[in-house]
Scaffold this active site. Structure first.
Site, PDB file in Angstrom:
ATOM      1  N   GLU A  27      -3.301   7.602   5.788  1.00 16.35           N
ATOM      2  CA  GLU A  27      -2.347   8.615   6.255  1.00 16.35           C
ATOM      3  C   GLU A  27      -1.349   9.020   5.184  1.00 16.35           C
ATOM      4  O   GLU A  27      -0.898   8.182   4.409  1.00 16.35           O
ATOM      5  CB  GLU A  27      -1.517   8.008   7.391  1.00 16.35           C
ATOM      6  CG  GLU A  27      -2.183   8.069   8.718  1.00 16.35           C
ATOM      7  CD  GLU A  27      -1.336   7.402   9.774  1.00 16.35           C
ATOM      8  OE1 GLU A  27      -1.912   6.658  10.574  1.00 16.35           O
ATOM      9  OE2 GLU A  27      -0.115   7.608   9.790  1.00 16.35           O
ATOM     10  N   CYS A  65      -3.081  -3.564   5.986  1.00 14.48           N
ATOM     11  CA  CYS A  65      -2.012  -4.357   5.370  1.00 14.48           C
ATOM     12  C   CYS A  65      -2.149  -5.802   5.808  1.00 14.48           C
ATOM     13  O   CYS A  65      -2.359  -6.074   6.988  1.00 14.48           O
ATOM     14  CB  CYS A  65      -0.645  -3.805   5.773  1.00 14.48           C
ATOM     15  SG  CYS A  65       0.711  -4.670   4.963  1.00 14.48           S
ATOM     16  N   SER A  93       9.333   1.026  -0.704  1.00 17.31           N
ATOM     17  CA  SER A  93       9.789   0.084   0.320  1.00 17.31           C
ATOM     18  C   SER A  93       8.906  -1.162   0.325  1.00 17.31           C
ATOM     19  O   SER A  93       7.684  -1.072   0.356  1.00 17.31           O
ATOM     20  CB  SER A  93       9.723   0.768   1.689  1.00 17.31           C
ATOM     21  OG  SER A  93       9.963  -0.168   2.718  1.00 17.31           O
ATOM     22  N   CYS A 152       3.255  -7.656   9.997  1.00 17.91           N
ATOM     23  CA  CYS A 152       4.508  -7.689  10.763  1.00 17.91           C
ATOM     24  C   CYS A 152       4.176  -7.417  12.227  1.00 17.91           C
ATOM     25  O   CYS A 152       3.311  -6.583  12.530  1.00 17.91           O
ATOM     26  CB  CYS A 152       5.484  -6.650  10.216  1.00 17.91           C
ATOM     27  SG  CYS A 152       5.829  -6.930   8.473  1.00 17.91           S
ATOM     28  N   SER A 211      12.682  -4.033   3.588  1.00 18.38           N
ATOM     29  CA  SER A 211      12.603  -4.128   5.050  1.00 18.38           C
ATOM     30  C   SER A 211      13.173  -5.484   5.449  1.00 18.38           C
ATOM     31  O   SER A 211      12.483  -6.486   5.392  1.00 18.38           O
ATOM     32  CB  SER A 211      11.149  -4.028   5.504  1.00 18.38           C
ATOM     33  OG  SER A 211      10.653  -2.754   5.175  1.00 18.38           O
ATOM     34  N   CYS A 231       4.077   5.497  10.466  1.00 20.54           N
ATOM     35  CA  CYS A 231       2.887   5.452   9.627  1.00 20.54           C
ATOM     36  C   CYS A 231       1.915   4.389  10.113  1.00 20.54           C
ATOM     37  O   CYS A 231       2.308   3.319  10.516  1.00 20.54           O
ATOM     38  CB  CYS A 231       3.299   5.162   8.190  1.00 20.54           C
ATOM     39  SG  CYS A 231       3.077   6.603   7.179  1.00 20.54           S
ATOM     40  N   CYS A 240       4.222  -3.606  13.663  1.00 24.90           N
ATOM     41  CA  CYS A 240       3.740  -2.484  12.851  1.00 24.90           C
ATOM     42  C   CYS A 240       2.288  -2.125  13.146  1.00 24.90           C
ATOM     43  O   CYS A 240       1.437  -3.007  13.273  1.00 24.90           O
ATOM     44  CB  CYS A 240       3.899  -2.845  11.381  1.00 24.90           C
ATOM     45  SG  CYS A 240       3.187  -1.625  10.271  1.00 24.90           S
ATOM     46  N   CYS A 267       5.408  10.878   2.294  1.00 18.83           N
ATOM     47  CA  CYS A 267       5.250   9.438   2.489  1.00 18.83           C
ATOM     48  C   CYS A 267       3.801   9.071   2.167  1.00 18.83           C
ATOM     49  O   CYS A 267       2.885   9.609   2.781  1.00 18.83           O
ATOM     50  CB  CYS A 267       5.593   9.105   3.939  1.00 18.83           C
ATOM     51  SG  CYS A 267       5.330   7.384   4.368  1.00 18.83           S
ATOM     52  N   GLY A 285       0.414  -0.110   4.120  1.00 21.17           N
ATOM     53  CA  GLY A 285       0.265  -1.052   3.013  1.00 21.17           C
ATOM     54  C   GLY A 285       1.574  -1.572   2.476  1.00 21.17           C
ATOM     55  O   GLY A 285       2.648  -1.041   2.762  1.00 21.17           O
ATOM     56  N   GLU A 286       1.454  -2.647   1.705  1.00 24.51           N
ATOM     57  CA  GLU A 286       2.618  -3.243   1.035  1.00 24.51           C
ATOM     58  C   GLU A 286       2.506  -2.885  -0.451  1.00 24.51           C
ATOM     59  O   GLU A 286       1.673  -3.440  -1.168  1.00 24.51           O
ATOM     60  CB  GLU A 286       2.603  -4.767   1.264  1.00 24.51           C
ATOM     61  CG  GLU A 286       3.546  -5.567   0.396  1.00 24.51           C
ATOM     62  CD  GLU A 286       4.977  -5.045   0.356  1.00 24.51           C
ATOM     63  OE1 GLU A 286       5.607  -4.874   1.406  1.00 24.51           O
ATOM     64  OE2 GLU A 286       5.469  -4.793  -0.768  1.00 24.51           O
ATOM     65  N   ASN A 330       9.443   2.836  16.786  1.00 27.48           N
ATOM     66  CA  ASN A 330       8.443   3.760  17.334  1.00 27.48           C
ATOM     67  C   ASN A 330       7.412   2.931  18.066  1.00 27.48           C
ATOM     68  O   ASN A 330       6.759   2.095  17.437  1.00 27.48           O
ATOM     69  CB  ASN A 330       7.711   4.437  16.172  1.00 27.48           C
ATOM     70  CG  ASN A 330       8.294   5.785  15.872  1.00 27.48           C
ATOM     71  OD1 ASN A 330       8.389   6.637  16.751  1.00 27.48           O
ATOM     72  ND2 ASN A 330       8.687   5.970  14.632  1.00 27.48           N
TER      73      ASN A 330
HETATM   74  N1  SAH Z   1       5.033  -2.291   3.735  1.00 30.28           N
HETATM   75  C1  SAH Z   1       6.259  -1.724   3.350  1.00 30.28           C
HETATM   76  C2  SAH Z   1       6.268  -0.219   3.393  1.00 30.28           C
HETATM   77  C3  SAH Z   1       5.584   0.451   4.550  1.00 30.28           C
HETATM   78  S1  SAH Z   1       6.339   0.319   6.126  1.00 30.28           S
HETATM   79  C4  SAH Z   1       7.395  -2.285   4.178  1.00 30.28           C
HETATM   80  O1  SAH Z   1       7.111  -2.952   5.169  1.00 30.28           O
HETATM   81  O2  SAH Z   1       8.530  -2.086   3.807  1.00 30.28           O
HETATM   82  C5  SAH Z   1       7.750   1.408   6.040  1.00 30.28           C
HETATM   83  C6  SAH Z   1       8.854   1.043   7.023  1.00 30.28           C
HETATM   84  O3  SAH Z   1       8.466   1.361   8.387  1.00 30.28           O
HETATM   85  C7  SAH Z   1       9.194  -0.446   6.996  1.00 30.28           C
HETATM   86  O4  SAH Z   1      10.576  -0.638   6.984  1.00 30.28           O
HETATM   87  C8  SAH Z   1       8.563  -0.905   8.287  1.00 30.28           C
HETATM   88  O5  SAH Z   1       9.136  -2.103   8.720  1.00 30.28           O
HETATM   89  C9  SAH Z   1       8.808   0.262   9.215  1.00 30.28           C
HETATM   90  N2  SAH Z   1       7.984   0.257  10.432  1.00 30.28           N
HETATM   91  C10 SAH Z   1       6.804  -0.361  10.628  1.00 30.28           C
HETATM   92  N3  SAH Z   1       6.373  -0.172  11.904  1.00 30.28           N
HETATM   93  C11 SAH Z   1       7.298   0.582  12.523  1.00 30.28           C
HETATM   94  C12 SAH Z   1       7.427   1.108  13.842  1.00 30.28           C
HETATM   95  N4  SAH Z   1       6.517   0.896  14.768  1.00 30.28           N
HETATM   96  N5  SAH Z   1       8.531   1.833  14.117  1.00 30.28           N
HETATM   97  C13 SAH Z   1       9.469   2.073  13.163  1.00 30.28           C
HETATM   98  N6  SAH Z   1       9.393   1.616  11.900  1.00 30.28           N
HETATM   99  C14 SAH Z   1       8.336   0.867  11.570  1.00 30.28           C
HETATM  100 FE1  SF4 Z   2       4.693  -5.074   7.520  1.00 36.70          FE
HETATM  101 FE2  SF4 Z   2       4.995  -2.884   5.982  1.00 36.70          FE
HETATM  102 FE3  SF4 Z   2       2.594  -4.112   6.195  1.00 36.70          FE
HETATM  103 FE4  SF4 Z   2       3.575  -2.795   8.270  1.00 36.70          FE
HETATM  104  S1  SF4 Z   2       3.009  -1.900   6.313  1.00 36.70           S
HETATM  105  S2  SF4 Z   2       2.604  -4.836   8.315  1.00 36.70           S
HETATM  106  S3  SF4 Z   2       5.763  -3.176   8.077  1.00 36.70           S
HETATM  107  S4  SF4 Z   2       4.464  -4.952   5.314  1.00 36.70           S
END
Ligand code: SAH
Ligand code: SF4
Length: 361
Positions: free
Chosen positions: A92, A112, A196, A116, A219, A341, A119, A105, A164-165, A297
């Site tokens: 995406e 990933c 991020s 988390c 994060s 995302c 996510c 973005c 992704g991270e 979200n």
């Molecule tokens: N992996 C990296 C970058 C991608 S996620 C990271 O985790 O920072 C980008 C941001 O969106 C992160 O802060 C993540 O925690 C947040 N995010 C993930 N799932 C979400 C959701 N369902 N609603 C709102 N923010 C979310």
């Molecule tokens: Fe966690 Fe970022 Fe990976 Fe989602 S994309 S699982 S928020 S590290």
């Protein structure tokens, strides 16, 4: 040998590649101009470039590896692209409109592994890293979409916050940044780019050492280990103390402001107590800290979580302010089109699986 993406080469790499094959150095300049400024669809369109260079490029490189699978446009102007990679995987990319410009973005990995608990991207394990060329091409495709609209609009900002991270794909991330930042190409300012991370502390040191002017977002999502480990299992490997040590190093080295992202989960991490704790955690370098509160979200598969009430978010914000911490709330873009995302991708994959099941019956 299979052909590779031209977007995967830095300016210097392309120059060396052409010189090794008997071409003049200035050809690289011409090629970059055609690729990134005029944004040609085929090498043969590069009018002032000699035939030999064009043939070399055609034999070894491609200008197109991503196919648009789905495009969704939101009422607020946000556009979400679902791209199919050459190997069939889906990723995406999102274009958002702000008063300061157009921000894209980008995705850095297919899935990933950080997993988390809230996510959508982490629902599917990482199947591979994206190459730097695949990350650059996301920007190119969005820019080409804007070109086709004929409004002379330009991608001005990038956030590396897609699936992704990014710090788990560090070298490709840095090559991507190098290419999009190069003033002979897209020329997107480093200060307009934000990466991020979920908090891979060892990579925060490495990022600081690159000397880049690119912005860093972390994060954080919880102010203590007990809660953070519960919602982000990466906290077990990099607990808050380790993370904050890497932050100290980053600040010392760069003197640049860090954004802390804090997702607002109802009754989980949104109490006054957590706001006070967060303010304490950031107290020592509050002049270089900005907290971005993100309303959660909802994700179908994570129905244990709900978004905090707006009043709770506002109260959390006020508590941070009272305690001397700069903060803001990120009211979402593209709320009507699966804005978080990873959601469009996971829905599309589910749909494909379901249609396969139906066909099998
Ligand atoms: N992996 C990296 C970058 C991608 S996620 C990271 O985790 O920072 C980008 C941001 O969106 C992160 O802060 C993540 O925690 C947040 N995010 C993930 N799932 C979400 C959701 N369902 N609603 C709102 N923010 C979310
Ligand atoms: Fe966690 Fe970022 Fe990976 Fe989602 S994309 S699982 S928020 S590290």
């Amino acid at each position: 040998m299979s052909k590779t993406s031209i977007y995967g080469l830095t300016y210097e790499q392309l120059t060396d590649w052409l010189v090794e094959r008997g071409q003049k150095k200035f050809r690289a300049d011409q090629v970059w101009n055609w690729v990134y400024k005029k944004r040609v669809g085929q090498f043969a369109e590069m009018k002032n470039v000699n035939k030999e260079t064009i043939e070399l490029l055609e034999e070894n490189f491609v200008l197109h590896t991503l196919d648009e699978a789905v495009k969704q446009e939101s009422k607020d102007g946000t556009i979400k692209f679902l791209f199919r990679l050459a190997d069939g995987n889906l990723i995406e990319t999102v274009l958002m409109r702000f008063n300061y410009g157009l921000s894209v973005c980008v995705t850095t990995q297919v899935g990933c592994n950080i997993g988390c608990t809230f996510c959508a991207s982490g629902l599917l394990k990482k199947s591979r890293d994206l190459s730097s060329g695949e990350i650059v091409e996301q920007i190119m495709n969005v820019q080409k979409h804007l070109d086709a609209m004929g409004e002379d609009e330009r991608v001005s900002h990038i956030v590396v916050m897609g699936i992704g991270e990014p710090f788990d794909n560090f070298n490709n991330l840095m090559d991507f940044i190098y290419v999009v930042n190069d003033d002979r190409g897209l020329n997107i300012g480093a200060r307009h780019i934000t990466v991020s991370t979920s908090g891979l502390a060892h990579k925060i040191y490495e990022f600081a050492d690159t000397g880049t002017q690119v912005n860093l977002a972390i994060s954080i999502h919880a102010p203590n280990n007990e809660l953070r480990s519960r919602i982000m299992k990466i906290n077990k490997a990099f607990p808050i103390e380790k993370l904050m040590k890497s932050v100290d190093y980053y600040l010392e080295k760069t003197n640049r402001r860090i954004t802390y992202e804090y997702i607002m989960l109802r009754d989980v991490n949104d109490h006054r107590e957590e706001a006070v704790q967060l303010a304490k955690l950031l107290k020592n370098h509050r002049h270089l800290a900005y907290v971005n509160l993100i309303p959660y979200n909802s994700v179908d598969e994570h129905n244990q979580y709900q978004r905090s009430e707006s009043e709770t978010i506002q109260a959390f914000f006020e508590t941070l302010k009272e305690n001397g911490i700069n903060a803001g709330v990120r009211w979402e873009n593209g709320a009507d089109i699966d804005a978080a995302c990873g959601q469009l991708r996971s829905k599309q994959i589910k749909k494909q699986k379901e249609s396969r099941k139906t066909k099998a019956v």
